[in-house]
Design an enzyme around this catalytic site. Structure first.
Site, PDB file in Angstrom:
ATOM      1  N   VAL A  26     -13.533   7.030  36.206  1.00  0.00           N
ATOM      2  CA  VAL A  26     -13.568   8.116  34.897  1.00  0.00           C
ATOM      3  C   VAL A  26     -12.543   8.616  34.577  1.00  0.00           C
ATOM      4  O   VAL A  26     -12.383   8.726  33.384  1.00  0.00           O
ATOM      5  CB  VAL A  26     -14.825   8.895  35.672  1.00  0.00           C
ATOM      6  CG1 VAL A  26     -15.073  10.506  34.690  1.00  0.00           C
ATOM      7  CG2 VAL A  26     -16.253   8.598  36.101  1.00  0.00           C
ATOM      8  N   PRO A  46      -5.935  12.237  45.974  1.00  0.00           N
ATOM      9  CA  PRO A  46      -5.073  11.589  46.839  1.00  0.00           C
ATOM     10  C   PRO A  46      -4.863   9.992  46.540  1.00  0.00           C
ATOM     11  O   PRO A  46      -4.004   9.619  46.823  1.00  0.00           O
ATOM     12  CB  PRO A  46      -6.085  11.709  48.068  1.00  0.00           C
ATOM     13  CG  PRO A  46      -7.522  11.776  47.774  1.00  0.00           C
ATOM     14  CD  PRO A  46      -7.329  12.604  46.332  1.00  0.00           C
ATOM     15  N   PRO A 171      -9.120 -17.435   9.700  1.00  0.00           N
ATOM     16  CA  PRO A 171      -9.157 -18.724   9.447  1.00  0.00           C
ATOM     17  C   PRO A 171     -10.375 -19.255   8.646  1.00  0.00           C
ATOM     18  O   PRO A 171     -10.609 -20.533   8.458  1.00  0.00           O
ATOM     19  CB  PRO A 171      -9.253 -19.397  11.010  1.00  0.00           C
ATOM     20  CG  PRO A 171      -9.879 -18.304  11.412  1.00  0.00           C
ATOM     21  CD  PRO A 171      -9.290 -16.935  11.226  1.00  0.00           C
ATOM     22  N   ASP A 194      -8.187 -16.243  -2.456  1.00  0.00           N
ATOM     23  CA  ASP A 194      -7.719 -17.817  -2.532  1.00  0.00           C
ATOM     24  C   ASP A 194      -9.087 -18.529  -1.930  1.00  0.00           C
ATOM     25  O   ASP A 194      -9.991 -18.019  -1.204  1.00  0.00           O
ATOM     26  CB  ASP A 194      -6.911 -17.847  -1.177  1.00  0.00           C
ATOM     27  CG  ASP A 194      -5.339 -17.535  -1.778  1.00  0.00           C
ATOM     28  OD1 ASP A 194      -5.206 -17.464  -2.991  1.00  0.00           O
ATOM     29  OD2 ASP A 194      -4.525 -17.482  -0.865  1.00  0.00           O
ATOM     30  N   LYS A 216      -6.125 -22.208  -4.752  1.00  0.00           N
ATOM     31  CA  LYS A 216      -5.066 -23.173  -4.878  1.00  0.00           C
ATOM     32  C   LYS A 216      -5.369 -24.527  -4.304  1.00  0.00           C
ATOM     33  O   LYS A 216      -4.930 -24.974  -2.934  1.00  0.00           O
ATOM     34  CB  LYS A 216      -3.646 -22.680  -4.347  1.00  0.00           C
ATOM     35  CG  LYS A 216      -3.033 -21.519  -4.997  1.00  0.00           C
ATOM     36  CD  LYS A 216      -1.802 -20.921  -4.187  1.00  0.00           C
ATOM     37  CE  LYS A 216      -1.126 -19.882  -4.887  1.00  0.00           C
ATOM     38  NZ  LYS A 216      -0.026 -19.166  -4.083  1.00  0.00           N
ATOM     39  N   GLY A 247      -6.213 -16.483   3.183  1.00  0.00           N
ATOM     40  CA  GLY A 247      -6.657 -17.203   4.577  1.00  0.00           C
ATOM     41  C   GLY A 247      -5.612 -16.826   5.395  1.00  0.00           C
ATOM     42  O   GLY A 247      -4.556 -16.799   5.174  1.00  0.00           O
ATOM     43  N   GLY A 248      -6.076 -16.884   6.642  1.00  0.00           N
ATOM     44  CA  GLY A 248      -5.050 -16.675   7.833  1.00  0.00           C
ATOM     45  C   GLY A 248      -4.412 -15.353   7.765  1.00  0.00           C
ATOM     46  O   GLY A 248      -5.056 -14.357   7.572  1.00  0.00           O
ATOM     47  N   ASP A 249      -3.039 -15.292   7.831  1.00  0.00           N
ATOM     48  CA  ASP A 249      -2.205 -14.188   7.468  1.00  0.00           C
ATOM     49  C   ASP A 249      -1.339 -14.308   6.238  1.00  0.00           C
ATOM     50  O   ASP A 249      -1.080 -15.458   6.129  1.00  0.00           O
ATOM     51  CB  ASP A 249      -1.239 -14.240   8.843  1.00  0.00           C
ATOM     52  CG  ASP A 249      -0.411 -13.146   9.133  1.00  0.00           C
ATOM     53  OD1 ASP A 249      -0.910 -12.001   9.521  1.00  0.00           O
ATOM     54  OD2 ASP A 249       0.784 -13.144   8.292  1.00  0.00           O
ATOM     55  N   MET A 331      -1.282 -27.631   6.835  1.00  0.00           N
ATOM     56  CA  MET A 331      -1.043 -28.334   5.286  1.00  0.00           C
ATOM     57  C   MET A 331      -0.274 -29.755   5.442  1.00  0.00           C
ATOM     58  O   MET A 331       0.369 -29.925   4.809  1.00  0.00           O
ATOM     59  CB  MET A 331      -0.253 -27.446   4.525  1.00  0.00           C
ATOM     60  CG  MET A 331      -0.751 -25.961   4.346  1.00  0.00           C
ATOM     61  SD  MET A 331       0.178 -24.984   3.232  1.00  0.00           S
ATOM     62  CE  MET A 331       1.781 -24.640   4.072  1.00  0.00           C
ATOM     63  N   GLY A 360     -11.848 -25.396  10.678  1.00  0.00           N
ATOM     64  CA  GLY A 360     -11.922 -24.708  12.026  1.00  0.00           C
ATOM     65  C   GLY A 360     -12.490 -23.305  11.820  1.00  0.00           C
ATOM     66  O   GLY A 360     -12.468 -22.675  11.031  1.00  0.00           O
TER      67      GLY A 360
END
Length: 406
Positions: A26, A46, A171, A194, A216, A247-249, A331, A360
């Site tokens: 807790v 303790p 992704p 995108d 693209k 997409g992605g990062d 890619m 994926g």
């Protein structure tokens, strides 16, 4: 007292003495919020869990390693009693009553003078829910409200600042976008998306939101990067909230920095929201860990959009061939034959396992396996098309353990 509802209030505990009695689970759950509130926390117990012990070691709390004694609550503004000793809890609760200290009891809510609500925080907003003695209901309501605030489905009276957000959509699976990215989408006036972004999220946008296709497509129609930059600047200068959904990062082969630089030159404020990169999430979705103890201690992510012999390539394929870890190629579908030949030529064994994962994390995900010697022909025969993530290395053969029979 049980016939009356609790009166909700927000305690401002910064610099004020708070006593926590008991160092178990807790306390482990409650202490971080008390520390974040700036409370001067004294723990009396303790023993403590390793996490609570670590908080004491780093000086976030003070810890007296002993049992509760009468007088421990002197000068306290708030007390949390959370031991397994009923007699000690009763004694501490009685002291709190004498000293007029608000007291929470983990073992007996009816004997307490205060209850801890189910809380959540979203960008400066604190949500606190009380439902009597039904903590599960409190948590469920709290979660629903917090999720609504995060994804924008609940209206918030907050000032909207025009500008641009570069949002990594992950992704492909719409559930894998960050909660911040999803909220910004819900608040957008314009979305420039995108092809590889999570397209299903666009269906959730209100009708007034303008969606611009910046797809693209390899060797097909595309929107030049300069046109994308200009569109971001134009809509932001018109006072609109703009989301660049990628997409992605945004920074992993996503040209995010180019867009950020163009916005900075135009004086447009920009927020960057990281996304889950396909380089790690897509292999994980098919059971491939990019690292594994005793198998791979490193992984390298490279772009395969130009071949190894292309003068435009910035990849040192000869050095990569000498590594023993995992190589992830993005890619690189149409160049994988040339890439495999280069790796073998520079010393990577021809029998090195390769997995190619198309689309994926989506409903159309599929995986084909090969080796460096066979991957070029395998990809052609299977008619693999972008987007696909290519994983090269022994981790391809690290199979997840079979689930036990029901």
């Amino acid at each position: 007292m049980a016939e009356h509802s609790a009166y909700p209030v927000g305690l401002r505990l910064a610099g004020r003495r708070v006593v926590v009695i008991g160092g178990g689970q807790v306390a482990q759950r409650r202490l971080p919020a008390l520390v974040a509130a700036g409370a001067d926390v004294l723990l009396v117990s303790p023993s403590a869990t390793p996490s609570v012990d670590a908080m004491a070691e780093t000086g976030e709390i003070r810890w007296e390693r002993r049992r509760y004694e009468d007088g421990d609550l002197e000068g306290a503004w708030y007390a949390l009693i959370a031991t397994r000793d009923r007699a000690a809890n009763d004694a501490a609760s009685a002291e709190a009553e004498r000293r007029r200290v608000w007291c929470v009891r983990a073992d007996d809510a009816e004997a307490a003078t205060a209850w801890t609500p189910a809380t959540g925080r979203v960008e400066g907003v604190t949500v606190a829910v009380l439902s009597g003695n039904d903590p599960r209901r409190s948590a469920a309501v709290r979660d629903a409200v917090v999720e609504g605030l995060r994804d924008g489905s609940l209206t918030r009276n907050r000032p909207r600042t025009p500008g641009v957000a570069l949002v990594g959509g992950g992704p492909g699976d719409p559930d894998l976008i960050t909660v911040r990215g999803r909220r910004l989408l819900a608040e957008a006036d314009v979305v420039i998306a995108d092809r590889l972004g999570p397209r299903d999220l666009l269906d959730e946008l209100p009708p007034h939101v303008e969606v611009i296709d910046a797809a693209k497509i390899p060797y097909g129609r595309y929107m030049a990067q300069e046109a994308i930059n200009n569109a971001l600047i134009e809509h932001a200068k018109a006072g609109k909230a703009v989301v660049r959904l990628k997409g992605g990062d945004p920074y992993v082969f996503g040209r995010g920095m180019e867009e950020l630089q163009a916005l900075a030159e135009a004086g447009i404020p920009c927020t960057v929201v990281p996304g889950i990169s396909s380089s790690i999430s897509v292999p994980g979705a098919v059971g491939i860990p990019v690292t594994h103890r005793g198998v791979a201690h490193e992984f390298t992510v490279v772009s395969g959009h130009v071949g190894p012999d292309d003068p435009r390539s910035l990849v040192d394929w000869a050095s990569l061939a000498k590594l023993t870890g995992t190589l992830v190629v993005l890619m690189g579908v149409d160049k994988i034959g040339l890439i495999a030949e280069a790796l073998v030529r520079h010393g990577r064994p021809a029998g090195t396992p390769v997995a190619v994962v198309q689309e994926g994390t989506t409903a159309t995900q599929r995986r084909v396996d090969a080796t460096l010697a066979t991957v070029g022909e395998t990809v052609r025969a299977a008619e693999i098309r972008p987007p696909a993530v290519i994983v090269i290395g022994e981790v391809v053969n690290v199979a997840a353990p079979a689930a036990p029979a029901a």
